[in-house]
Design a protein around this motif. Structure first.
Motif, PDB file in Angstrom:
ATOM      1  N   THR A 199      36.115  41.966  30.749  1.00 36.95           N
ATOM      2  CA  THR A 199      35.373  41.326  29.678  1.00 36.95           C
ATOM      3  C   THR A 199      33.882  41.560  29.883  1.00 36.95           C
ATOM      4  N   TYR A 200      33.198  41.898  28.781  1.00 42.12           N
ATOM      5  CA  TYR A 200      31.752  42.119  28.820  1.00 42.12           C
ATOM      6  C   TYR A 200      31.046  41.084  27.949  1.00 42.12           C
ATOM      7  N   THR A 201      29.815  40.776  28.308  1.00 39.67           N
ATOM      8  CA  THR A 201      28.945  39.997  27.441  1.00 39.67           C
ATOM      9  C   THR A 201      27.807  40.898  26.973  1.00 39.67           C
ATOM     10  N   VAL A 202      27.200  40.528  25.848  1.00 44.97           N
ATOM     11  CA  VAL A 202      26.087  41.316  25.329  1.00 44.97           C
ATOM     12  C   VAL A 202      24.933  41.326  26.320  1.00 44.97           C
ATOM     13  N   SER A 203      24.795  40.239  27.076  1.00 47.49           N
ATOM     14  CA  SER A 203      23.681  40.133  28.020  1.00 47.49           C
ATOM     15  C   SER A 203      23.860  41.007  29.248  1.00 47.49           C
ATOM     16  N   GLY A 204      25.072  41.564  29.469  1.00 53.40           N
ATOM     17  CA  GLY A 204      25.252  42.509  30.560  1.00 53.40           C
ATOM     18  C   GLY A 204      26.083  42.031  31.728  1.00 53.40           C
ATOM     19  N   THR A 205      26.916  41.018  31.520  1.00 52.74           N
ATOM     20  CA  THR A 205      27.815  40.556  32.586  1.00 52.74           C
ATOM     21  C   THR A 205      29.211  41.114  32.373  1.00 52.74           C
ATOM     22  N   ARG A 206      29.799  41.624  33.435  1.00 55.58           N
ATOM     23  CA  ARG A 206      31.158  42.156  33.390  1.00 55.58           C
ATOM     24  C   ARG A 206      32.051  41.341  34.317  1.00 55.58           C
ATOM     25  N   THR A 207      33.207  40.930  33.791  1.00 54.75           N
ATOM     26  CA  THR A 207      34.190  40.186  34.569  1.00 54.75           C
ATOM     27  C   THR A 207      35.498  40.965  34.594  1.00 54.75           C
ATOM     28  N   ASP A 208      36.059  41.157  35.783  1.00 53.90           N
ATOM     29  CA  ASP A 208      37.321  41.877  35.940  1.00 53.90           C
ATOM     30  C   ASP A 208      38.377  40.961  36.534  1.00 53.90           C
ATOM     31  N   ILE A 209      39.554  40.999  35.935  1.00 51.21           N
ATOM     32  CA  ILE A 209      40.711  40.289  36.466  1.00 51.21           C
ATOM     33  C   ILE A 209      41.807  41.319  36.705  1.00 51.21           C
ATOM     34  N   VAL A 210      42.222  41.465  37.956  1.00 55.69           N
ATOM     35  CA  VAL A 210      43.244  42.440  38.328  1.00 55.69           C
ATOM     36  C   VAL A 210      44.496  41.688  38.745  1.00 55.69           C
ATOM     37  N   GLU A 211      45.612  42.003  38.075  1.00 57.20           N
ATOM     38  CA  GLU A 211      46.914  41.396  38.389  1.00 57.20           C
ATOM     39  C   GLU A 211      47.876  42.529  38.727  1.00 57.20           C
ATOM     40  N   PRO A 212      47.959  42.918  39.988  1.00 57.49           N
ATOM     41  CA  PRO A 212      48.714  44.122  40.373  1.00 57.49           C
ATOM     42  C   PRO A 212      50.206  44.048  40.119  1.00 57.49           C
ATOM     43  N   HIS A 213      50.731  42.841  39.940  1.00 55.59           N
ATOM     44  CA  HIS A 213      52.163  42.689  39.683  1.00 55.59           C
ATOM     45  C   HIS A 213      52.420  41.991  38.341  1.00 55.59           C
ATOM     46  N   GLY A 214      51.501  42.102  37.427  1.00 56.24           N
ATOM     47  CA  GLY A 214      51.683  41.483  36.119  1.00 56.24           C
ATOM     48  C   GLY A 214      51.786  39.981  36.209  1.00 56.24           C
ATOM     49  N   ASP A 215      52.820  39.431  35.578  1.00 60.75           N
ATOM     50  CA  ASP A 215      53.010  37.983  35.565  1.00 60.75           C
ATOM     51  C   ASP A 215      53.558  37.449  36.886  1.00 60.75           C
ATOM     52  N   ARG A 216      53.901  38.337  37.801  1.00 63.68           N
ATOM     53  CA  ARG A 216      54.714  37.914  38.943  1.00 63.68           C
ATOM     54  C   ARG A 216      53.947  37.679  40.229  1.00 63.68           C
ATOM     55  N   GLY A 217      52.647  37.913  40.246  1.00 59.82           N
ATOM     56  CA  GLY A 217      51.966  37.830  41.534  1.00 59.82           C
ATOM     57  C   GLY A 217      50.544  37.347  41.458  1.00 59.82           C
ATOM     58  N   ILE A 218      49.757  37.758  42.433  1.00 60.60           N
ATOM     59  CA  ILE A 218      48.391  37.295  42.598  1.00 60.60           C
ATOM     60  C   ILE A 218      47.467  37.911  41.562  1.00 60.60           C
ATOM     61  N   ARG A 219      46.251  37.384  41.504  1.00 60.70           N
ATOM     62  CA  ARG A 219      45.207  37.964  40.678  1.00 60.70           C
ATOM     63  C   ARG A 219      43.901  37.955  41.464  1.00 60.70           C
ATOM     64  N   ARG A 220      43.088  38.949  41.199  1.00 60.34           N
ATOM     65  CA  ARG A 220      41.785  39.048  41.850  1.00 60.34           C
ATOM     66  C   ARG A 220      40.708  39.070  40.771  1.00 60.34           C
ATOM     67  N   ASP A 221      39.707  38.218  40.921  1.00 56.10           N
ATOM     68  CA  ASP A 221      38.625  38.111  39.956  1.00 56.10           C
ATOM     69  C   ASP A 221      37.316  38.600  40.581  1.00 56.10           C
ATOM     70  N   SER A 222      36.501  39.260  39.798  1.00 59.80           N
ATOM     71  CA  SER A 222      35.191  39.684  40.271  1.00 59.80           C
ATOM     72  C   SER A 222      34.227  39.739  39.087  1.00 59.80           C
ATOM     73  N   THR A 223      32.957  39.553  39.378  1.00 61.19           N
ATOM     74  CA  THR A 223      31.910  39.579  38.360  1.00 61.19           C
ATOM     75  C   THR A 223      30.784  40.484  38.824  1.00 61.19           C
ATOM     76  N   SER A 224      30.249  41.258  37.905  1.00 65.02           N
ATOM     77  CA  SER A 224      29.139  42.150  38.214  1.00 65.02           C
ATOM     78  C   SER A 224      28.233  42.256  36.998  1.00 65.02           C
ATOM     79  N   GLN A 225      27.093  42.895  37.196  1.00 67.41           N
ATOM     80  CA  GLN A 225      26.165  43.132  36.101  1.00 67.41           C
ATOM     81  C   GLN A 225      26.338  44.558  35.611  1.00 67.41           C
TER      82      GLN A 225
END
Length: 396
Positions: free
Chosen positions: A113-139
């Motif tokens: 997900t991006y914002t107009v102001s320049g923030t990017r958020t990533d959510i990674v779910e390597p096993h879809g609905d079945r497992g963990i998720r990793r979140d990170s934010t960057s500019q």
């Protein structure tokens, strides 16, 4: 070899072409900025679907593999500067033997997900609905592109990661195809048009007659006293939930005491039965020229879909205005409100809070901010959504 895609135009895609359009009809909608859909075929099979509504600053792109499994979904929104930016992209990468309905749930999933102001958020779910998720934010600045001319669908495909800039694809109108086709009363998708304020001023005109639910109600206006805003940061909330839901709106006003009015709707055939239709906090006596939805930190109207809004939740049948600085010490006041049956509003602690019964009861309610022609705040109106509006005309 240059790849070739065929374009089919329609009202939308729903396991088939819904309400097909000729190319000229689709082009006319494009020129008028009206919603329509482009279905792209590769070797006769479904390759991508684009839902477009330029008047709403909206483009949704869904890409499919050879088994018609969803590979990605891109959401583009208008920047307000005449171009589009990538708001969100979701991709799937999963097992080759998963069916098209199972695939989005079991495949590795990444949401950016991006914002107009320049923030990017990533959510990674390597096993879809079945497992963990990793979140990170960057500019990172969101990818942008001008709204493409009709037929330049390759520009949208490139932004969706379809091809490199050095590779082009020929896109032609489909002469014939074997996709399922059907006619429906409405399109299977809607442009994201959030709830709009309608008739707010009329709610505070005494004597107005309103028809709702086969009943007639008369509006009356009652002065609820002054609300003390010591910080100028207004909170609208359920008084029983101030411990959890007391975040003020992003728009503030100078500290001071401001009058609050209650719009009450009374049934003509049962004068003992009344409901609060709205509460208004007046900041100035200047005429209101426009309305905007009141927002809290992190809320963005571009995330709202059809008739959606950001509102405050009500679980105890009551709502209130309170200053952000007073919300903590007012957390237990709701225990003494006794349901607010008669009257249906009350001023608490010499104006530290104004509370009222909430329309039809529990739910979520928007607050609108009025502005004058110079852009100054004129009022806040908590809308209890008592009456249907033109926004409801397409609802089932």
């Amino acid at each position: 070899m240059r790849a070739r895609l065929e374009a089919v135009y329609c009202d939308g895609w729903d396991a088939g072409v819904v309400n097909p359009l000729t190319s000229s009809a689709a082009k006319a909608r494009d020129a008028a900025a009206e919603p329509y859909t482009v279905v792209l075929l590769l070797d006769g099979r479904l390759h991508a679907v684009m839902d477009l509504s330029w008047s709403d600053g909206y483009c949704g792109i869904t890409r499919f593999d050879a088994a018609e499994r969803t590979l990605s979904r891109h959401l583009l929104r208008g920047t307000g500067e005449g171009d589009l930016f990538l708001r969100e992209v979701r991709t799937w990468d999963g097992p080759a033997d998963a069916g098209k309905h199972e695939y989005p749930h079991v495949a590795a999933r990444t949401t950016t997900t991006y914002t107009v102001s320049g923030t990017r958020t990533d959510i990674v779910e390597p096993h879809g609905d079945r497992g963990i998720r990793r979140d990170s934010t960057s500019q990172q600045r969101a990818p942008r592109l001008p709204i493409p001319a009709f037929g330049r669908w390759d520009e949208l495909l490139r932004l969706a990661g379809e091809t490199s800039r050095e590779t082009s694809r020929e896109i032609v109108d489909a002469v014939q195809h074997e996709l399922p086709v059907r006619v429906e009363a409405r399109a299977p998708w809607r442009a994201p048009r959030p709830l709009k304020p309608q008739g707010i001023e009329e709610l505070f005109v005494p004597g107005t007659i309103v028809d709702v639910r086969d009943q007639r109600l008369r509006l009356s206006v009652h002065e609820a006293g002054q609300l003390r805003l010591t910080s100028g940061r207004l909170v609208a909330a359920d008084p029983s939930s101030l411990e959890f839901d007391a975040e003020p709106f992003t728009v503030s006003v100078p500290p001071g005491a401001y009058p609050v009015s209650i719009s009450l709707a009374t049934y003509l055939d049962d004068p003992r039965h009344s409901r609060v239709s709205a509460a208004r906090l007046d900041v100035s006596d200047r005429p209101t020229a426009r309305w905007e939805l009141a927002l809290r930190d992190g809320q963005n109207p571009i995330d709202l879909g059809h008739r959606q809004y950001f509102g405050f939740g009500v679980d105890a049948g009551m709502a209130c205005f309170v200053d952000a600085d007073a919300s903590e010490r007012m957390q237990d006041v709701w225990l003494t409100l006794d349901g607010l049956v008669d009257p249906r509003h009350r001023t608490i602690d010499s104006g530290a809070m104004v509370a009222w019964s909430s329309g039809w009861g529990d739910g979520s309610y928007p607050t609108w901010i009025g502005y004058d022609t110079a852009g100054h705040v004129t009022c806040f109106v908590a809308d209890m959504l008592l009456f249907p509006t033109d926004n409801d005309e397409d609802d089932d």
